[in-house]
Each structure stands twice: as structure tokens, then as C-alpha cells.
Design an enzyme around this catalytic site. Structure first.
Site, PDB file in Angstrom:
ATOM      1  N   CYS A 170      -5.831  -3.175   1.693  1.00  0.00           N
ATOM      2  CA  CYS A 170      -5.868  -2.959   3.199  1.00  0.00           C
ATOM      3  C   CYS A 170      -7.119  -3.172   3.960  1.00  0.00           C
ATOM      4  O   CYS A 170      -7.540  -4.434   4.023  1.00  0.00           O
ATOM      5  CB  CYS A 170      -5.230  -1.701   3.700  1.00  0.00           C
ATOM      6  SG  CYS A 170      -4.295  -1.960   5.479  1.00  0.00           S
ATOM      7  N   LYS A 226      -9.702   2.575  -3.045  1.00  0.00           N
ATOM      8  CA  LYS A 226     -10.118   1.918  -1.696  1.00  0.00           C
ATOM      9  C   LYS A 226     -11.404   2.220  -1.501  1.00  0.00           C
ATOM     10  O   LYS A 226     -11.766   3.497  -1.275  1.00  0.00           O
ATOM     11  CB  LYS A 226      -8.981   2.596  -0.804  1.00  0.00           C
ATOM     12  CG  LYS A 226      -9.054   1.450   0.455  1.00  0.00           C
ATOM     13  CD  LYS A 226      -8.214   2.093   1.519  1.00  0.00           C
ATOM     14  CE  LYS A 226      -7.972   1.270   2.717  1.00  0.00           C
ATOM     15  NZ  LYS A 226      -6.550   1.537   3.423  1.00  0.00           N
ATOM     16  N   GLU A 253       0.984  -1.257  -0.125  1.00  0.00           N
ATOM     17  CA  GLU A 253      -0.141   0.074  -0.179  1.00  0.00           C
ATOM     18  C   GLU A 253       0.835   1.170  -0.070  1.00  0.00           C
ATOM     19  O   GLU A 253       1.784   1.157   0.670  1.00  0.00           O
ATOM     20  CB  GLU A 253      -0.842  -0.006   1.141  1.00  0.00           C
ATOM     21  CG  GLU A 253      -1.810   1.143   1.090  1.00  0.00           C
ATOM     22  CD  GLU A 253      -2.938   0.962   2.445  1.00  0.00           C
ATOM     23  OE1 GLU A 253      -3.938   1.750   2.680  1.00  0.00           O
ATOM     24  OE2 GLU A 253      -2.611   0.229   3.334  1.00  0.00           O
TER      25      GLU A 253
END
Length: 289
Positions: free
Chosen positions: A155, A118, A45
Site C-alpha cells: 500500500c 511494510k 492488504e
């Protein structure tokens, strides 16, 4: 589903001190993965910068770039040179006041295969991501590449079975979760082992429930008050831990993934066949009162 074998590499790295140094370091790590035969290389990330979210500091927005900025351009050159797909997580400056935690998937000819932003944005101690990142608006759509169809989350997305399922239902063959997760230093002794185990278990469950390969490259090293625990791993469609990195050093892990196993696993564990799609309306509610 593709029946080919494809070698997938992941890179976990200690931050090298500056974006320029990190790009040089990562280029060398990608070259190592390619030398081992990797055709898809996955980075951690926001790989080219320090993890920014331990504080709410406007100066950290200076690390952000447009999707066609220097970080992605550098990875495009490497992808074309080595004929490999590179999964490139980055801090995206989309418009004034609109910033995303994003991934650009670079095709092996240097073109852009697709983008993911994300979707789930956390706000926890030392992970103050809502200050920086606008929630994604592209949904859970797999990205087709020459070497496989990739379901790429980032994540916090990795904790949500709904996201993994939607990637799977849209034809993903490999789930990929670039990650920045670690121990808050003062909590490590008490909670550390359980936290890392939960992190890996949640994703192994996605691999099993969806019959897919799963790749999780995580940051490593101490930044501020967080010790990123590395432990990057690749899991099979049966949830087996095929490879796992350590918790302190930069590493490259490469695994030959047989995409033909997806059909074998799903016909032995026919979870998709037996889903009761007529009975899941409640999943669209925040809570069933």
C-alpha cells in the site's frame, strides 16, 4: 531474468464479515484464479480481516497473528494443493507490543519463500496506521519463488519510487503492492476521480521506470467511512494497463506475464544503463538545504 511466461492472478474482495468467512471466500477466489491458469496469486492488504485503522482501538490488535498463524497455515495448504505461489498479506503479531503490516509469500510446495514488512507507515484521517504497525526492518529485498522473483511492497510503499527502484536493482521481475485504499465518503464527489487516477499513475510510473510487471490488488466495498475503490490492476513493463477490476465487486483478474519482455523493454528504454549513480548522494538526505 527469467524468459518464461507466468500467469499472475489477483483477488480483490469485499470483506465477508469475519476472518473465518473471509478465509473461506478467499479460498474460493484463489481456486478460480488457479482454474484460469494462475501460478502466482496475490491477495489484498490484511485480506482476512476488516481494515483496522479507521480508529485507534486496542481491540483490533486481537486480529493479529504470528507469521505461522492460522491464516498463513490455511494459505500453505492451498498453495500446496494447487501448486501455486500465494502472496499473503496479514497483520503480524511479532512480539508483545511489536506488530507489523506484513506479507508472507508462500511457495507452491507450501513452504515459506519469504516475508516482507511494510516499511512506510502512513498516518492520515481514517488511516491511522502508526497506532498499529511498527515500521518494517527487512528492507526492499525481492523474494525468489519457482515462478518468478517478486518485489513485494504494501500500500503506502507504492507511492515511493525509491522502494520500487531498490526492488528492481535487486532483481525483482514483478512488483506487487497489496493495497487497502479508498475514498473517504464525504470527499469522494470532489476528489475521488483524481485520487484514484493518481494511485494508478504512480504505480504505472514504477513499471515504466524500472521495466517491470506490476500487480496491485486492492480492497473493495464500504467499511465504516471508507469506500475501498477496488480497481485492482496489472500493468506491463511499458506501463500499459493490461487488466483492471471494477470498483464495487469481488473479482479475480488473471494475466499472462511474459518475463522476457523485461529485457526487451530495458534495452529500448535503458533507464538503468543511464543512471548517474555518482550523482545521487542527495537522495540520502531528508531535504537538501
Amino acid at each position: 531474468m527469467t524468459s518464461q511466461n507466468v500467469k499472475v492472478g489477483l483477488v480483490q474482495s469485499v470483506y465477508a464479515g469475519s476472518p473465518a468467512a473471509m478465509l473461506d471466500h478467499t479460498g474460493g477466489m484463489i481456486e478460480r484464479a488457479v482454474a484460469e491458469g494462475a501460478k502466482i496469486v496475490c491477495l489484498q492488504e490484511v485480506f482476512a480481516m476488516p481494515y483496522p485503522c479507521q480508529s485507534e482501538d486496542h481491540r483490533n490488535f486481537d486480529f493479529a497473528e504470528p507469521l505461522d498463524g492460522p491464516t498463513v497455515q490455511r494459505m500453505q495448504l492451498l498453495a500446496k494443493r494447487w501448486e501455486c505461489v500465494i502472496v499473503v498479506p496479514m497483520f503480524e503479531r511479532r512480539a508483545p507490543g511489536v506488530y507489523h503490516n506484513s506479507v508472507v509469500v508462500v511457495e507452491c510446495d507450501g513452504t515459506i519463500a519469504g516475508v516482507y514488512r511494510k516499511m512506510h507507515i502512513p498516518d492520515d484521517p481514517l488511516f491511522y496506521e502508526k497506532f498499529y504497525f511498527t515500521p518494517g526492518d527487512l528492507g526492499f529485498k525481492p523474494i525468489q519463488t519457482r515462478y518468478g522473483k517478486l518485489g513485494v511492497g504494501i500500500c503506502w510503499d507504492q507511492w515511493f519510487p525509491e522502494a520500487a527502484r531498490l526492488f528492481a536493482l535487486a532483481g525483482a521481475e514483478i512488483l506487487i503492492y497489496p493495497t487497502a485504499i479508498g475514498w473517504i465518503l464525504e470527499e469522494k464527489d470532489e476528489f475521488g476521480a483524481g485520487q484514484r487516477d493518481a494511485w494508478q499513475t504512480a504505480m504505472r510510473a514504477h513499471a515504466i521506470a524500472n521495466g517491470l510487471w506490476l500487480v496491485a490488488p486492492n480492497r473493495v466495498g464500504i467499511e465504516g467511512e471508507i469506500e475501498f475503490w477496488g480497481s485492482s490492476f496489472i500493468a506491463s513493463p511499458r506501463g500499459e494497463m493490461v487488466a483492471q477490476g471494477g470498483d464495487q465487486e469481488s473479482e479475480v483478474l488473471c494475466v499472462e506475464c511474459n518475463l522476457g519482455e523485461i529485457d526487451v523493454v530495458r534495452t529500448h528504454w535503458p533507464f538503468l544503463r543511464d543512471r548517474r549513480i555518482d550523482a545521487y548522494d542527495g537522495l540520502l538526505k531528508r531535504w537538501i538545504d
